[in-house]
Design an enzyme around this catalytic site. Structure first.
Site, PDB file in Angstrom:
ATOM      1  N   ASP A 179      -1.116 -36.400 -29.835  1.00 34.29           N
ATOM      2  CA  ASP A 179      -1.886 -36.310 -28.722  1.00 34.29           C
ATOM      3  C   ASP A 179      -1.538 -37.797 -28.118  1.00 34.29           C
ATOM      4  OD1 ASP A 179      -3.153 -36.304 -26.213  1.00 34.29           O
ATOM      5  OD2 ASP A 179      -4.992 -36.622 -27.155  1.00 34.29           O
ATOM      6  N   HIS A 201      -3.181 -32.487 -27.471  1.00 34.08           N
ATOM      7  CA  HIS A 201      -4.627 -32.890 -26.858  1.00 34.08           C
ATOM      8  C   HIS A 201      -5.604 -32.311 -26.860  1.00 34.08           C
ATOM      9  CE1 HIS A 201      -6.997 -35.279 -24.126  1.00 34.08           C
ATOM     10  NE2 HIS A 201      -6.935 -34.538 -23.314  1.00 34.08           N
ATOM     11  N   SER A 206     -11.260 -33.788 -24.419  1.00 34.36           N
ATOM     12  CA  SER A 206     -10.691 -34.414 -23.335  1.00 34.36           C
ATOM     13  C   SER A 206     -11.748 -35.243 -22.541  1.00 34.36           C
ATOM     14  CB  SER A 206     -10.001 -33.663 -22.330  1.00 34.36           C
ATOM     15  OG  SER A 206      -9.098 -34.258 -21.532  1.00 34.36           O
TER      16      SER A 206
END
Length: 383
Positions: free
Chosen positions: A308, A361, A176
């Site tokens: 994602d 994600h 991330s």
């Protein structure tokens, strides 16, 4: 007698509050019996006066810790605790999914831990994330570039206290928002290794990023990606066990077991970046760092869950393509037991890009598949 008593109390205070060291954790509330791996937690002081206290979890490799790679894992945010990675993505323990009944949530062993083949430091950063804190009010607002230097200092000090790992191959890893930090950190370490009188970090191999944020342009791919995908059900959307993590880690017995300083922070939050941490995002684009790291010859594994929406794999593909490196192995499926686990492509700059089929994600959606991908890449094997 009173003087001796005062000196004894002072000594006990120092021992109890000496934060620049690690402690072995053999038992954790919620897990039956002794831990089947070696866990160390502790603080490393950052800065000239070490006002900043960075909290870490360190787990030795279950294979050959003396020779296996040493990984640093950073969670995203900025401001999410690294225990998110430890308990939800690639660590040897996970929270058991169950209805909370008021007792300490249960922990179970996993089969997909990256510690099966690597030593891992899970670092809470920036200050205010997880159990990392500052002894005094911060004068300057934390920034991306400032965090890069702080993490580099953390690594140098951690290795000076753990010299037995100084020769292990080192990888910087994360997911991330770490996509903005890790490439710059690799460059910082690379430059620092050539400076006189500082202990070098064995950065001879590379770095790993999952669903990395690279620039604000990543958002441009959310609508095209959404156009080609169906929405998941409300029932599935509402199923994440993060609420159990808060109950578990805020339990006093757990915080005592982890050797957390009682006076350091109040209630623990998984991600504090939205409200409590002032932070200046001064790295707007991490692509130049990727390019410099490629020139320096470092390998990299960039992977994306193909479901994602936060950082769609289309965005990651686009910035990798912008590097203009030749393709060594064209787009192909990578397999696990005759099943397609995702797709991959390798480039001449030693970069491997891979998708993880059905993952979101973070790696928590497909931890077994992500572990197999990691294990093959870390050992120099084709995915």
């Amino acid at each position: 007698m009173k003087l001796k008593l005062k000196l004894l109390l002072l000594l006990l205070f120092i021992l109890n509050h000496h934060v620049d060291s690690g402690s072995i954790v053999k038992f954790l509330p919620g897990f039956e019996g002794p831990l089947p791996f070696e866990l160390e937690t502790g603080y490393i002081g950052i800065g000239e006066k070490e006002e900043v206290q960075s909290f870490y979890y360190f787990i030795k490799s279950e294979n050959n810790p003396k020779e296996d790679p040493l990984l640093l894992w950073l969670s995203g945010g900025p401001g999410c605790s690294s225990i998110t990675g430890l308990l939800f993505e690639n660590g040897p323990l996970a929270l058991k999914s169950e209805v909370y009944n008021g007792s300490v949530p249960s922990l179970v062993s996993t089969t997909y831990s990256w510690t099966k083949t690597a030593n891992i430091i899970f670092l809470d950063q920036p200050i205010g994330a997880g159990f990392s804190y500052s002894r005094t009010p911060l004068i300057d607002t934390p920034t991306d570039t400032g965090e890069v230097k702080n993490i580099h200092e953390f690594l140098q000090k951690w290795l000076s206290k753990h010299p037995q790992f100084s020769s292990n191959p080192f990888y910087a890893c994360g997911d991330s928002y770490s996509g903005m930090i890790v490439p710059a950190l690799v460059q910082e370490i690379s430059k620092g290794n050539y400076i006189c009188c500082t202990p070098p970090i064995n950065l001879q191999v590379g770095y790993i990023l999952g669903n990395p944020i690279t620039s604000i342009e990543d958002q441009n791919y959310q609508v095209p990606f959404s156009h080609g995908m169906a929405l998941i059900s409300d029932e599935l959307y509402e199923l994440y066990p993060y609420y159990l993590l808060s109950y578990w880690i805020n339990d006093e017995t757990v915080r005592n077991a982890l050797h957390v300083n009682k006076w350091s922070i109040g209630e623990w939050e998984r991600c504090t970046h939205l409200r409590l941490i002032p932070y200046n995002k001064d790295i707007n684009n991490s692509i130049p760092y990727h390019m410099n790291n490629s020139i320096s010859g470092y390998r990299s594994l960039i992977y994306s869950g193909d479901h994602d929406l936060t950082v769609p794999y289309l965005a990651t593909q686009a910035w990798i393509k912008s590097l203009n490196y030749s393709i060594i192995h064209e787009w192909r499926p990578w397999m696990i037991k005759d099943q397609i686990a995702g797709y991959t492509r390798t480039y001449s700059n030693k970069m491997t890009f891979a998708t993880v089929k059905g993952s979101g994600h973070t790696a928590e959606y497909k931890p077994n598949e992500t572990f197999i991908m990691f294990q093959r890449w870390i050992n120099g094997q084709p995915l």
